[in-house]
Design a protein around this motif. Sequence first.
Motif, PDB file in Angstrom:
ATOM      1  N   ILE A   1      24.722  32.606  42.068  1.00 33.96           N
ATOM      2  CA  ILE A   1      24.504  33.784  42.206  1.00 33.96           C
ATOM      3  C   ILE A   1      23.250  34.520  41.481  1.00 33.96           C
ATOM      4  N   TYR A   2      22.411  35.333  42.085  1.00 29.36           N
ATOM      5  CA  TYR A   2      21.339  35.714  41.705  1.00 29.36           C
ATOM      6  C   TYR A   2      21.480  37.330  41.868  1.00 29.36           C
ATOM      7  N   THR A   3      20.598  37.934  40.954  1.00 30.30           N
ATOM      8  CA  THR A   3      20.295  39.427  40.960  1.00 30.30           C
ATOM      9  C   THR A   3      20.070  39.978  42.278  1.00 30.30           C
TER      10      THR A   3
ATOM     11  N   ASP B   1      18.536  38.452  46.594  1.00 33.25           N
ATOM     12  CA  ASP B   1      18.469  37.369  47.340  1.00 33.25           C
ATOM     13  C   ASP B   1      17.297  36.732  46.998  1.00 33.25           C
ATOM     14  N   PRO B   2      17.492  35.122  46.337  1.00 28.55           N
ATOM     15  CA  PRO B   2      16.156  34.706  45.790  1.00 28.55           C
ATOM     16  C   PRO B   2      15.333  34.039  46.995  1.00 28.55           C
ATOM     17  N   GLU B   3      15.918  34.097  48.180  1.00 27.57           N
ATOM     18  CA  GLU B   3      15.044  33.720  49.382  1.00 27.57           C
ATOM     19  C   GLU B   3      13.962  34.816  49.713  1.00 27.57           C
ATOM     20  N   LYS B   4      14.388  36.083  49.356  1.00 27.60           N
ATOM     21  CA  LYS B   4      13.468  37.261  49.542  1.00 27.60           C
ATOM     22  C   LYS B   4      12.898  37.855  48.400  1.00 27.60           C
ATOM     23  N   ASP B   5      13.454  37.728  47.229  1.00 28.05           N
ATOM     24  CA  ASP B   5      12.752  38.108  45.966  1.00 28.05           C
ATOM     25  C   ASP B   5      12.651  37.034  45.084  1.00 28.05           C
ATOM     26  N   PRO B   6      11.378  36.800  44.834  1.00 26.22           N
ATOM     27  CA  PRO B   6      10.974  35.767  43.823  1.00 26.22           C
ATOM     28  C   PRO B   6      11.351  36.281  42.382  1.00 26.22           C
ATOM     29  N   THR B   7      11.517  37.572  42.123  1.00 24.31           N
ATOM     30  CA  THR B   7      11.770  37.760  40.758  1.00 24.31           C
ATOM     31  C   THR B   7      13.171  37.663  40.311  1.00 24.31           C
ATOM     32  N   ALA B   8      14.085  37.324  41.508  1.00 23.25           N
ATOM     33  CA  ALA B   8      15.666  37.359  41.129  1.00 23.25           C
ATOM     34  C   ALA B   8      16.092  36.430  39.994  1.00 23.25           C
ATOM     35  N   THR B   9      16.851  36.524  39.153  1.00 20.38           N
ATOM     36  CA  THR B   9      17.305  35.741  38.406  1.00 20.38           C
ATOM     37  C   THR B   9      18.587  35.553  38.477  1.00 20.38           C
ATOM     38  N   LYS B  10      19.079  33.852  38.059  1.00 20.25           N
ATOM     39  CA  LYS B  10      20.427  33.441  38.268  1.00 20.25           C
ATOM     40  C   LYS B  10      21.468  33.747  37.123  1.00 20.25           C
ATOM     41  N   PHE B  11      22.626  33.972  37.523  1.00 19.08           N
ATOM     42  CA  PHE B  11      23.615  34.093  36.506  1.00 19.08           C
ATOM     43  C   PHE B  11      24.201  32.685  36.391  1.00 19.08           C
ATOM     44  N   ASP B  12      24.556  32.249  35.145  1.00 20.72           N
ATOM     45  CA  ASP B  12      25.274  30.944  35.079  1.00 20.72           C
ATOM     46  C   ASP B  12      26.734  31.231  35.024  1.00 20.72           C
ATOM     47  N   SER B  13      27.150  32.704  34.578  1.00 20.42           N
ATOM     48  CA  SER B  13      28.678  32.868  34.807  1.00 20.42           C
ATOM     49  C   SER B  13      28.535  34.363  35.019  1.00 20.42           C
TER      50      SER B  13
ATOM     51  N   SER C   1      31.694  37.921  35.624  1.00 17.34           N
ATOM     52  CA  SER C   1      32.913  38.383  35.926  1.00 17.34           C
ATOM     53  C   SER C   1      33.148  39.051  37.293  1.00 17.34           C
ATOM     54  N   TYR C   2      34.291  38.833  37.978  1.00 16.63           N
ATOM     55  CA  TYR C   2      34.469  39.432  39.201  1.00 16.63           C
ATOM     56  C   TYR C   2      34.163  40.941  39.426  1.00 16.63           C
ATOM     57  N   ASP C   3      34.585  41.859  38.139  1.00 16.13           N
ATOM     58  CA  ASP C   3      34.157  43.054  38.055  1.00 16.13           C
ATOM     59  C   ASP C   3      32.682  43.256  37.985  1.00 16.13           C
ATOM     60  N   GLU C   4      31.929  42.612  37.250  1.00 12.92           N
ATOM     61  CA  GLU C   4      30.570  42.568  37.334  1.00 12.92           C
ATOM     62  C   GLU C   4      29.877  42.279  38.964  1.00 12.92           C
ATOM     63  N   VAL C   5      30.500  41.394  39.555  1.00  9.45           N
ATOM     64  CA  VAL C   5      29.859  41.086  40.897  1.00  9.45           C
ATOM     65  C   VAL C   5      30.270  42.212  41.850  1.00  9.45           C
ATOM     66  N   LEU C   6      31.581  42.999  41.568  1.00 10.31           N
ATOM     67  CA  LEU C   6      31.875  43.999  42.409  1.00 10.31           C
ATOM     68  C   LEU C   6      30.817  45.427  42.104  1.00 10.31           C
ATOM     69  N   VAL C   7      30.792  45.501  40.805  1.00 13.93           N
ATOM     70  CA  VAL C   7      29.993  46.897  40.281  1.00 13.93           C
ATOM     71  C   VAL C   7      28.411  46.763  40.929  1.00 13.93           C
ATOM     72  N   LYS C   8      27.957  45.624  40.583  1.00 18.12           N
ATOM     73  CA  LYS C   8      26.516  45.467  40.819  1.00 18.12           C
ATOM     74  C   LYS C   8      26.343  45.110  42.548  1.00 18.12           C
ATOM     75  N   ASN C   9      27.598  45.033  43.267  1.00 18.44           N
ATOM     76  CA  ASN C   9      27.604  45.037  44.762  1.00 18.44           C
ATOM     77  C   ASN C   9      26.696  43.489  45.146  1.00 18.44           C
ATOM     78  N   LEU C  10      27.066  42.509  44.283  1.00 19.66           N
ATOM     79  CA  LEU C  10      26.242  41.215  44.715  1.00 19.66           C
ATOM     80  C   LEU C  10      27.167  40.688  45.827  1.00 19.66           C
ATOM     81  N   LYS C  11      26.288  39.972  46.680  1.00 19.98           N
ATOM     82  CA  LYS C  11      26.696  39.503  48.109  1.00 19.98           C
ATOM     83  C   LYS C  11      27.089  38.088  47.810  1.00 19.98           C
TER      84      LYS C  11
END
Length: 237
Positions: free
Chosen positions: A166-168, A170-182, A184-194
Amino acid sequence: MANKYNRILLKLSGESLMGEQKYGIDEKRLHEYALQIKEIADMGIQIGIVIGGGNIFRGLSGASKGFDRVKGDQMGMLATVINSLALNSALTSVGAKSRVLTAIRMEPIGEFYSKDKAIETLNRGEIAIFSAGTGNPFFTTDTGSSLRGIEIEADVMLKGTRVDGIYTADPEKDPTATKFDSISYDEVLVKNLKVMDLSATVMCRDNKLPIVVFNMDKPGNLKKVLSGEPIGTYVHA
């Protein structure tokens, strides 16, 4: 090394089955998936699988082109059955035992799903392939995966994708995207990560089913996740 998980729900993307093609099923990719799955089955891991249908038909995109949404979603469910039969055949060809269970009655294509039948299949050492989503329109195969993972009491949901976590953005579209190693569910929901659709993520959170998102298209990665190697992104409470 001991396995990190004993029973898993593996979610595969229909789009990934296309491989290098623009539509349908790439036999090479299908064979690679079958070998990876057999490899972990041989480690004694119980495996339930849900596959999307986007390589053949996606209900939501059909609705945008004038299909009735319910009919479109039903067509999408049938697409997942085609993919499930293809995987079932590929697993058989590499010497792995598997069974297709469908959320809609369609014997003799597959057996009608029930939790008891699924658990019996897993306890026999067979791979259970869950097709036709939840059997209802307006629910994605992500939600179907969450539901089946919770029902079979899986230790984890492994979401195999084309990217390695999971990245901040879409890494295929945004070269500056950074990856999460871990995360939380709530962070995924709040950040609206796809990662998955909202209802699927909430179901996993409310039923404490952790998720690992990883790149399934790199042979060997599935075994690495099961052996506890820190690849992909771990989603937790």
